[in-house]
Enzyme design. Structure first.
Site, PDB file in Angstrom:
ATOM      1  N   ASP A   1       0.868  -1.165   0.000  1.00 37.88           N
ATOM      2  CA  ASP A   1       0.000   0.000   0.000  1.00 37.88           C
ATOM      3  C   ASP A   1       0.916   1.230   0.000  1.00 37.88           C
ATOM      4  O   ASP A   1       2.144   1.106   0.080  1.00 37.88           O
ATOM      5  CB  ASP A   1      -0.984  -0.021   1.174  1.00 37.88           C
ATOM      6  CG  ASP A   1      -2.231   0.814   0.844  1.00 37.88           C
ATOM      7  OD1 ASP A   1      -2.144   1.678  -0.049  1.00 37.88           O
ATOM      8  OD2 ASP A   1      -3.280   0.620   1.476  1.00 37.88           O
TER       9      ASP A   1
HETATM   10  C1  BGC Z   1      -4.987   3.278  -0.468  1.00 35.10           C
HETATM   11  C2  BGC Z   1      -5.071   2.316  -1.624  1.00 35.10           C
HETATM   12  C3  BGC Z   1      -4.835   3.049  -2.916  1.00 35.10           C
HETATM   13  C4  BGC Z   1      -3.481   3.765  -2.858  1.00 35.10           C
HETATM   14  C5  BGC Z   1      -3.134   4.539  -4.115  1.00 35.10           C
HETATM   15  C6  BGC Z   1      -3.677   4.080  -0.503  1.00 35.10           C
HETATM   16  O1  BGC Z   1      -3.669   5.040   0.486  1.00 35.10           O
HETATM   17  O2  BGC Z   1      -5.081   2.573   0.755  1.00 35.10           O
HETATM   18  O3  BGC Z   1      -6.330   1.699  -1.635  1.00 35.10           O
HETATM   19  O4  BGC Z   1      -4.889   2.178  -4.002  1.00 35.10           O
HETATM   20  O5  BGC Z   1      -3.504   4.666  -1.772  1.00 35.10           O
HETATM   21  O6  BGC Z   1      -3.930   5.633  -4.275  1.00 35.10           O
END
Ligand code: BGC
Length: 701
Positions: free
Chosen positions: A262
């Site tokens: 993540d």
């Molecule tokens: C979120 C993800 C997301 C990523 C990119 C993160 O903070 O938890 O779900 O895909 O950001 O935007």
């Protein structure tokens, strides 16, 4: 074998003469050929080049663009060897580039219980992603909704692992006709406020039976990537969690794709992450990049682990990215009629009719002359969260507009935002019917947290003003319809009895207003059913602490928790009304006994005994008699959606396999199918009184 070697030799020669066009279309290519090509390219990469493929490269400029316009998160490729860069884009309710189609949120799509429709949604999003240059779509979000307060509830499909797995894997199959999908967030990510630091503790059985099955179903559907969650699981950061990423995901399940971290602070240590099985760090090489090269040089990380990560990245890269990647993809389809109509279709099928006293709905245009539409949200473009799942479409049909589109030609429609309470009450008094649109917005719930509550919706009631508005307005009008917008359950004990009809619209997407209008006036017969329980009061729910450093997830949540504790919810899991009525009869099983490798078919006759055509979700649950371990009263194990004309009967068949009834035996660290009696329940919701019963035994092989 000969072919494999020829590939290898050919690729090596091409590599030596610096030919960069060796990446050829691999969709549908034989696995052997693909593997040979991966090995050939891998063997030509230096350590530095390999490591470069293992982390995103996002400059501050990109960040800002991502925030304001919606550009792509990039991972470098390698031009020398013709490796294309990865270009990732969010997310679960549409492509995060301005102008894309804004579909209803995942929770509404979960309420359709329609896997074929969800596959079409995936296909449309995959198309839009590819037409706009992305090759990885950062969706689906398939976290279990353990508690309705989770700020990102709207992104996922519901609370049940089987239902999540069916919806998520259907979406993946659709997306991957065009680009790579990414099942997220692996695993146990279901509180927002403390997501960066909370240690989620659970026993192995809970993990295996409740928090992982849906990820496995996506792996079986061939998902190209899995995103590790921000939180810790049982003491290890998910991005450092070898048990999750390597032992279970890669070794046990045979996942062939790559694991993405993540985004912010999800990785804390180079060696722990790579050794746990994290293949790609996003969005920047905070711990990979130079640090990873150094760790290899110092012997802390073996080059074999680097090769394994790169092998996974190349495998999916070559499988999905063709040299003429965007050829034939028509940008005008992005946010175009075909996809916006699909968004409308989904909203029609996912909005849930929770209450309909005295057949208040549908409103009959021949019988009413005026309608008061009340509430700020009636006239608000309310698509849901503005975090990573944000989508900015070219237009949004609000509920007010959708209602006007259906009825303005025939009746008078008056609008009040409800801020002036007395004015709204007066309007309601003088109208033949009232539609109140109330609920939540991105300010109340979502990712990251814009409020003191850090994104989670700690109080599940409506805002006080909305509750007042409903109570006052419904007191002066007999036809009082409440339309709710929110990502998950709403507590209604302060007003539910006052409303004559209630529609749960979640965040219904750019065409949601039209679907609401159609349902209110009977052009569409609602067929959505809740993918979560709606409790009567807060005290019916398990604890939820979004500031705790550590939380324990027990085995039970959602309808399993309600069943076990004998609690009666306000609206049960799997519940939703229709403008017609269905009757279930004649549940029969194809066998009284099956072996541990066996399957059986449950059949039931479903009658449309009302006057309107409709679609009905048929649900199958299984209970366990005489299990040696504590088991839920019942588990969802099958469902399907059928359409029925008035007076029509259909026989619905649902398959059940013995394997799906196994429990995780923690002592033996394996799945165990018990030789006991199983009760099959089939019906229109999870409410015990609604279900027909039959039983069978599992014994022998
Ligand atoms: C979120 C993800 C997301 C990523 C990119 C993160 O903070 O938890 O779900 O895909 O950001 O935007």
């Amino acid at each position: 074998m000969v072919r494999r070697n020829l590939w290898l030799i050919g690729a090596l020669i091409l590599g030596m003469i610096g030919f960069s066009g060796i990446v050829m279309s691999q969709l549908g290519a034989k696995d052997d050929d693909l593997e040979a090509k991966v090995e050939a390219v891998l063997s030509q990469l230096s350590l530095e080049e390999k490591v470069e493929l293992m982390a995103g490269k996002t400059t501050l400029k990109n960040y800002l663009e991502e925030l304001f316009k919606g550009t792509l998160w990039q991972v470098p490729g390698n031009p020398r060897l013709g490796i294309s860069p990865l270009k990732c884009i969010d997310g679960p309710r549409g492509v995060g580039i301005k102008g894309s189609t804004a579909f209803p949120v995942g929770m509404l799509r979960g309420a359709t219980w329609d896997k074929d429709l969800e596959q079409k949604v995936g296909e449309a999003m995959g198309y839009e992603a590819r037409a706009q240059g992305a090759n990885v779509l950062l969706a689906p979000c398939i976290n279990v909704l353990r508690h309705p307060s989770w700020g990102r509830a709207q992104e996922t499909y519901g609370e049940d692992p089987y239902h999540l797995g069916i919806m998520g894997s259907s979406f993946v199959q659709g997306v991957q006709k065009h680009v790579m999908a990414c099942a997220k967030h692996f695993a146990g990510n279901s509180i927002e406020g403390n997501r960066f630091y909370v240690n989620v503790k659970m026993d192995e059985r809970t993990l295996r039976e409740i928090y992982l099955p849906h990820f496995k179903m996506c792996v079986e559907a061939g998902v190209a990537s899995v995103m590790s969650a921000y939180n810790d699981l049982n003491g290890y950061l998910c991005a450092h969690n070898k048990h999750l990423l390597t032992d279970i995901l890669k070794n046990e399940w045979g996942f062939k794709g790559f694991v993405i971290s993540d985004w912010l602070n999800a990785v804390e240590d180079t060696v722990s992450a790579i050794n746990a099985g994290l293949d790609l760090e996003m969005p920047n090489p905070a711990h990979y990049g130079k640090k990873l090269v150094k760790a290899v040089q110092e012997g802390l990380v073996s080059e074999k682990s680097i090769d394994e990560a790169v092998r996974r990245l190349l495998r999916m890269n070559f499988k999905f990215i063709t040299p003429d990647f965007q050829a034939g993809y028509d940008k005008s389809k992005v946010g175009g009629k075909e996809h916006t109509q699909l968004a409308l279709e989904v909203a029609r099928k996912g909005i849930v009719l929770l209450k309909n006293d005295n057949s208040t709905l549908p409103l009959n245009l021949e019988k009413i002359k005026s309608l008061a539409v009340i509430g700020k949200l009636a006239d608000t473009k309310n698509l849901g969260d503005k975090g990573s799942s944000n989508v900015v479409p070219s237009y949004v049909i609000t509920p007010l507009q959708g209602i006007k589109n259906q009825a303005e030609w025939k009746i008078k429609i008056y609008y009040s935002d409800g801020v002036n309470l007395e004015g709204a009450v007066r309007l309601a008094k003088n109208a033949d019917a009232v539609v109140l649109v109330v609920g939540m917005t991105w300010k109340d719930e979502g990712e990251g947290g814009y409020s003191f509550f850090r994104g989670d919706r700690l109080d599940l009631h409506l805002h006080k003003q909305d509750e007042n508005l409903i109570n006052r307005v419904c007191a002066v009008n007999q036809r009082c319809i409440v339309v709710l917008e929110a990502g998950s359950a709403v507590l209604m004990e302060n007003w539910e009895d006052k409303a004559s009809a209630i529609l749960m619209a979640f965040y219904p997407g750019m065409e949601g207003g039209n679907a609401i209008g159609e349902i209110i006036f009977g052009k569409t017969n609602p067929s959505g059913k809740l993918p979560i329980v709606f409790p009567r009061s807060q005290d019916q729910l398990p604890p939820f602490d979004n500031r705790a450093k550590e939380v324990v997830y027990e085995y039970y949540h959602g309808y399993r928790w309600f069943d076990k504790k004998g609690l009666e919810p306000l609206y049960p899991f799997g519940y939703g009304l229709s403008y017609t009525n269905y009757r279930y009869d004649n549940l029969r099983l194809s066998a009284e006994r099956i072996g541990k490798a066996g399957k059986l078919i449950a059949k039931v006759d479903v009658f449309n005994i009302g006057k309107m055509a409709g679609e009905e979700v048929v649900e199958l649950y299984v209970g366990y008699k005489g299990s040696k371990v504590d088991r839920p009263v019942k588990d969802l194990k099958g469902f399907t959606k059928v359409s029925l004309a008035p007076g029509e009967t259909k026989t619905v068949s649902l398959e059940l396999s013995a394997q799906d009834l196994a429990y995780w035996n923690s002592e033996k660290s394996s799945w165990e199918i018990e030789e006991i009696e199983y009760i099959v329940y089939v019906g229109p919701s999870s409410r015990q009184e609604d279900l027909l019963k039959a039983s069978f035994r599992i014994s022998g092989k």
